[in-house]
Scaffold this motif. Structure first.
Motif, PDB file in Angstrom:
ATOM      1  N   THR A 150       0.823  -1.207   0.000  1.00  0.00           N
ATOM      2  CA  THR A 150       0.000   0.000   0.000  1.00  0.00           C
ATOM      3  C   THR A 150       0.855   1.254   0.000  1.00  0.00           C
ATOM      4  O   THR A 150       0.570   2.225  -0.712  1.00  0.00           O
ATOM      5  CB  THR A 150      -0.938  -0.001   1.226  1.00  0.00           C
ATOM      6  N   ARG A 151       1.915   1.236   0.791  1.00  0.00           N
ATOM      7  CA  ARG A 151       2.813   2.394   0.846  1.00  0.00           C
ATOM      8  C   ARG A 151       3.472   2.650  -0.498  1.00  0.00           C
ATOM      9  O   ARG A 151       3.602   3.803  -0.938  1.00  0.00           O
ATOM     10  CB  ARG A 151       3.891   2.180   1.918  1.00  0.00           C
ATOM     11  N   LEU A 152       3.889   1.589  -1.162  1.00  0.00           N
ATOM     12  CA  LEU A 152       4.521   1.744  -2.482  1.00  0.00           C
ATOM     13  C   LEU A 152       3.530   2.321  -3.487  1.00  0.00           C
ATOM     14  O   LEU A 152       3.866   3.239  -4.246  1.00  0.00           O
ATOM     15  CB  LEU A 152       5.036   0.395  -2.981  1.00  0.00           C
ATOM     16  N   LEU A 153       2.309   1.799  -3.517  1.00  0.00           N
ATOM     17  CA  LEU A 153       1.318   2.281  -4.472  1.00  0.00           C
ATOM     18  C   LEU A 153       0.957   3.740  -4.215  1.00  0.00           C
ATOM     19  O   LEU A 153       0.692   4.498  -5.163  1.00  0.00           O
ATOM     20  CB  LEU A 153       0.074   1.399  -4.427  1.00  0.00           C
ATOM     21  N   LEU A 154       0.964   4.150  -2.963  1.00  0.00           N
ATOM     22  CA  LEU A 154       0.780   5.566  -2.635  1.00  0.00           C
ATOM     23  C   LEU A 154       1.886   6.399  -3.262  1.00  0.00           C
ATOM     24  O   LEU A 154       1.626   7.461  -3.849  1.00  0.00           O
ATOM     25  CB  LEU A 154       0.757   5.750  -1.109  1.00  0.00           C
ATOM     26  N   LYS A 210      -5.067  11.138  -8.755  1.00  0.00           N
ATOM     27  CA  LYS A 210      -5.724  12.420  -8.524  1.00  0.00           C
ATOM     28  C   LYS A 210      -5.531  12.800  -7.061  1.00  0.00           C
ATOM     29  O   LYS A 210      -5.218  11.945  -6.224  1.00  0.00           O
ATOM     30  CB  LYS A 210      -7.222  12.322  -8.843  1.00  0.00           C
ATOM     31  N   ASN A 211      -5.768  14.063  -6.747  1.00  0.00           N
ATOM     32  CA  ASN A 211      -5.601  14.504  -5.365  1.00  0.00           C
ATOM     33  C   ASN A 211      -6.478  13.696  -4.415  1.00  0.00           C
ATOM     34  O   ASN A 211      -6.055  13.327  -3.313  1.00  0.00           O
ATOM     35  CB  ASN A 211      -5.926  15.996  -5.234  1.00  0.00           C
ATOM     36  N   LYS A 212      -7.706  13.386  -4.840  1.00  0.00           N
ATOM     37  CA  LYS A 212      -8.611  12.686  -3.933  1.00  0.00           C
ATOM     38  C   LYS A 212      -8.257  11.208  -3.783  1.00  0.00           C
ATOM     39  O   LYS A 212      -8.478  10.632  -2.705  1.00  0.00           O
ATOM     40  CB  LYS A 212     -10.066  12.859  -4.366  1.00  0.00           C
ATOM     41  N   THR A 213      -7.701  10.574  -4.819  1.00  0.00           N
ATOM     42  CA  THR A 213      -7.274   9.185  -4.650  1.00  0.00           C
ATOM     43  C   THR A 213      -5.996   9.120  -3.820  1.00  0.00           C
ATOM     44  O   THR A 213      -5.814   8.189  -3.025  1.00  0.00           O
ATOM     45  CB  THR A 213      -7.051   8.506  -6.012  1.00  0.00           C
ATOM     46  N   ILE A 214      -5.133  10.105  -3.972  1.00  0.00           N
ATOM     47  CA  ILE A 214      -3.931  10.168  -3.141  1.00  0.00           C
ATOM     48  C   ILE A 214      -4.330  10.368  -1.680  1.00  0.00           C
ATOM     49  O   ILE A 214      -3.775   9.744  -0.776  1.00  0.00           O
ATOM     50  CB  ILE A 214      -2.993  11.293  -3.616  1.00  0.00           C
ATOM     51  N   SER A 215      -5.336  11.216  -1.441  1.00  0.00           N
ATOM     52  CA  SER A 215      -5.832  11.431  -0.074  1.00  0.00           C
ATOM     53  C   SER A 215      -6.379  10.133   0.508  1.00  0.00           C
ATOM     54  O   SER A 215      -6.180   9.833   1.693  1.00  0.00           O
ATOM     55  CB  SER A 215      -6.924  12.503  -0.067  1.00  0.00           C
ATOM     56  N   LEU A 216      -7.077   9.351  -0.324  1.00  0.00           N
ATOM     57  CA  LEU A 216      -7.594   8.067   0.142  1.00  0.00           C
ATOM     58  C   LEU A 216      -6.460   7.148   0.569  1.00  0.00           C
ATOM     59  O   LEU A 216      -6.507   6.538   1.654  1.00  0.00           O
ATOM     60  CB  LEU A 216      -8.411   7.401  -0.968  1.00  0.00           C
ATOM     61  N   PHE A 217      -5.444   7.025  -0.272  1.00  0.00           N
ATOM     62  CA  PHE A 217      -4.333   6.130   0.045  1.00  0.00           C
ATOM     63  C   PHE A 217      -3.548   6.619   1.254  1.00  0.00           C
ATOM     64  O   PHE A 217      -3.037   5.807   2.041  1.00  0.00           O
ATOM     65  CB  PHE A 217      -3.429   5.966  -1.178  1.00  0.00           C
ATOM     66  N   GLU A 218      -3.419   7.918   1.418  1.00  0.00           N
ATOM     67  CA  GLU A 218      -2.736   8.453   2.601  1.00  0.00           C
ATOM     68  C   GLU A 218      -3.497   8.102   3.865  1.00  0.00           C
ATOM     69  O   GLU A 218      -2.903   7.664   4.866  1.00  0.00           O
ATOM     70  CB  GLU A 218      -2.587   9.974   2.467  1.00  0.00           C
ATOM     71  N   LYS A 219      -4.818   8.297   3.846  1.00  0.00           N
ATOM     72  CA  LYS A 219      -5.649   7.954   5.003  1.00  0.00           C
ATOM     73  C   LYS A 219      -5.601   6.448   5.263  1.00  0.00           C
ATOM     74  O   LYS A 219      -5.475   6.009   6.419  1.00  0.00           O
ATOM     75  CB  LYS A 219      -7.092   8.386   4.722  1.00  0.00           C
ATOM     76  N   TRP A 220      -5.692   5.674   4.195  1.00  0.00           N
ATOM     77  CA  TRP A 220      -5.657   4.211   4.284  1.00  0.00           C
ATOM     78  C   TRP A 220      -4.364   3.752   4.933  1.00  0.00           C
ATOM     79  O   TRP A 220      -4.393   2.951   5.885  1.00  0.00           O
ATOM     80  CB  TRP A 220      -5.811   3.655   2.870  1.00  0.00           C
ATOM     81  N   TYR A 221      -3.240   4.264   4.457  1.00  0.00           N
ATOM     82  CA  TYR A 221      -1.956   3.829   4.989  1.00  0.00           C
ATOM     83  C   TYR A 221      -1.764   4.295   6.430  1.00  0.00           C
ATOM     84  O   TYR A 221      -1.238   3.548   7.263  1.00  0.00           O
ATOM     85  CB  TYR A 221      -0.823   4.338   4.110  1.00  0.00           C
ATOM     86  N   ASP A 222      -2.203   5.499   6.758  1.00  0.00           N
ATOM     87  CA  ASP A 222      -2.057   6.011   8.119  1.00  0.00           C
ATOM     88  C   ASP A 222      -2.854   5.188   9.124  1.00  0.00           C
ATOM     89  O   ASP A 222      -2.457   5.060  10.294  1.00  0.00           O
ATOM     90  CB  ASP A 222      -2.511   7.475   8.190  1.00  0.00           C
ATOM     91  N   MET A 223      -3.947   4.596   8.691  1.00  0.00           N
ATOM     92  CA  MET A 223      -4.813   3.846   9.604  1.00  0.00           C
ATOM     93  C   MET A 223      -4.206   2.522  10.044  1.00  0.00           C
ATOM     94  O   MET A 223      -4.723   1.882  10.963  1.00  0.00           O
ATOM     95  CB  MET A 223      -6.171   3.599   8.958  1.00  0.00           C
ATOM     96  N   GLU A 232      -4.865  -4.916   5.266  1.00  0.00           N
ATOM     97  CA  GLU A 232      -5.175  -3.631   4.648  1.00  0.00           C
ATOM     98  C   GLU A 232      -6.517  -3.646   3.931  1.00  0.00           C
ATOM     99  O   GLU A 232      -7.205  -2.634   3.870  1.00  0.00           O
ATOM    100  CB  GLU A 232      -4.068  -3.186   3.677  1.00  0.00           C
ATOM    101  N   GLN A 233      -6.922  -4.792   3.394  1.00  0.00           N
ATOM    102  CA  GLN A 233      -8.203  -4.874   2.709  1.00  0.00           C
ATOM    103  C   GLN A 233      -9.356  -4.570   3.650  1.00  0.00           C
ATOM    104  O   GLN A 233     -10.305  -3.871   3.278  1.00  0.00           O
ATOM    105  CB  GLN A 233      -8.356  -6.271   2.108  1.00  0.00           C
ATOM    106  N   ASP A 234      -9.274  -5.080   4.884  1.00  0.00           N
ATOM    107  CA  ASP A 234     -10.337  -4.836   5.858  1.00  0.00           C
ATOM    108  C   ASP A 234     -10.386  -3.365   6.264  1.00  0.00           C
ATOM    109  O   ASP A 234     -11.465  -2.809   6.496  1.00  0.00           O
ATOM    110  CB  ASP A 234     -10.127  -5.710   7.097  1.00  0.00           C
ATOM    111  N   VAL A 235      -9.214  -2.737   6.325  1.00  0.00           N
ATOM    112  CA  VAL A 235      -9.161  -1.310   6.679  1.00  0.00           C
ATOM    113  C   VAL A 235      -9.809  -0.473   5.581  1.00  0.00           C
ATOM    114  O   VAL A 235     -10.581   0.455   5.845  1.00  0.00           O
ATOM    115  CB  VAL A 235      -7.705  -0.860   6.927  1.00  0.00           C
ATOM    116  N   LEU A 236      -9.525  -0.807   4.321  1.00  0.00           N
ATOM    117  CA  LEU A 236     -10.141  -0.093   3.208  1.00  0.00           C
ATOM    118  C   LEU A 236     -11.651  -0.330   3.189  1.00  0.00           C
ATOM    119  O   LEU A 236     -12.427   0.585   2.902  1.00  0.00           O
ATOM    120  CB  LEU A 236      -9.516  -0.532   1.885  1.00  0.00           C
TER     121      LEU A 236
END
Length: 322
Positions: A150-154, A210-223, A232-236
């Motif tokens: 997830t971090r790499l894809l971000l 996009k800015n909003k998909t990057i925001s999603l991945f940032e929130k996802w990874y921070d969680m 990570e799938q359950d967190v998403l």
């Protein structure tokens, strides 16, 4: 007549000056954009691999992640790597997509094997964490490897590249490009359709940078910091169920299992199936055995065009008792 000629000549000069002025400004802006990009994203190993893999594909790169366990033989001289690549050779319209595939290796063995096959590859840093051996579903090491992914894809999204992520235990039987919608922010596979809600599966998804998909991945990874013991799938899934996707204004499609099939809910229509995922399966040997049968069934369909049933996924069903 001379007055008209002078006027026409002056007009032509003015138009020419305007054209070259606009061209100059465009080139200046283009240079500035290139300079800014060079400053923000140095041409490191990841960037170099992305540039090669995305060439000719509108900055879209296909990414999969493997470790040593995926490149080792598990019987009859076959590995998950062999099977995954075989599907691109056997699929319809899939062979050219290998030019856009970037393989992310979690260890040196996997990296060397993919380099030997002359594929676009990149090795992630694991900070002393052993990610070589097979990571059984929901083990601590399995969860760690999913978060590294997830971090790499971000990072890839931040660099402006669009991503089609695929697990290596997915057979690409047809090119999914015509079935993916570039106007949407994200398209993601599910384990099952028609069971209430969307049981997402992060083994296959398409996400635009996009800015909003990057925001999603940032929130996802921070969680990950507050999600001990969760993959990570359950967190998403929790972010989706909580309405966070809607808060960001994301346009999302959940891919139908009739086309993006899997062992949890297999497609009954071989004329429509695009990918087949060995989900609902616990370990690599079982996946290789049953996916080998999927490829065999697919070859028979290509010859006869008769919509037969898939062979039973016996090894995967039994893998939960191993």
């Amino acid at each position: 007549m001379p007055l008209c000629n002078n006027f026409s000549g002056s007009l032509a000069v003015a138009v020419a000056l305007l054209f070259f002025g606009v061209l100059y400004i465009f080139n200046l802006q283009n240079h500035a954009d290139n300079t800014l990009r060079s400053t923000e994203y140095p041409v490191d190993e990841l960037e170099a691999a992305l540039v090669r893999a995305a060439a000719g594909n509108n900055k879209t790169v296909i990414i999969t992640m493997v470790n040593k366990a995926y490149v080792e033989d598990v019987g009859r001289g076959r590995s998950m790597l062999d099977l995954f690549l075989d599907s691109f050779w056997e699929g319809e319209g899939t062979l050219p997509l290998l030019d856009n595939l970037m393989v992310v290796a979690a260890d040196q063995t996997a990296y060397d094997r993919y380099r030997f096959r002359r594929l676009h590859c990149y090795k992630i840093e694991t900070d002393g964490v052993d990610l070589e051996e097979e990571k059984l579903f929901m083990s601590k090491e399995f969860i760690e490897m999913m978060w590294r992914r997830t971090r790499l894809l971000l990072d890839v999204l931040r660099r402006g590249y669009h991503v089609i992520f695929t697990d290596t235990d997915i057979m690409w039987l047809r090119s999914p490009l015509s079935r993916l919608n570039e106007s949407l922010d994200m398209q993601i596979s599910v384990d099952r359709n028609g069971v209430g809600g969307h049981l997402i599966n992060t083994g296959f998804y398409h996400v635009r940078s996009k800015n909003k998909t990057i925001s999603l991945f940032e929130k996802w990874y921070d969680m990950r910091l507050n999600s001990t013991g969760m993959k990570e799938q359950d967190v998403l899934q929790n972010l989706l169920d909580s309405g966070y996707f809607d808060q960001l204004g994301l346009t999302v499609e959940f891919l139908n299992t009739n086309e993006f099939s899997g062992f949890c809910q297999e497609s009954s229509d071989m004329s429509a199936v695009t990918t087949v995922h060995a989900n609902c399966c616990r370990h690599i040997p079982a996946k290789v055995f049953d996916l080998t049968r999927v490829l065999r069934d697919w070859k028979l369909y290509k010859t006869s065009h008769v919509n037969n049933k898939w062979s039973p996924h016996v090894k995967c069903w039994r893998s939960w008792n191993d």
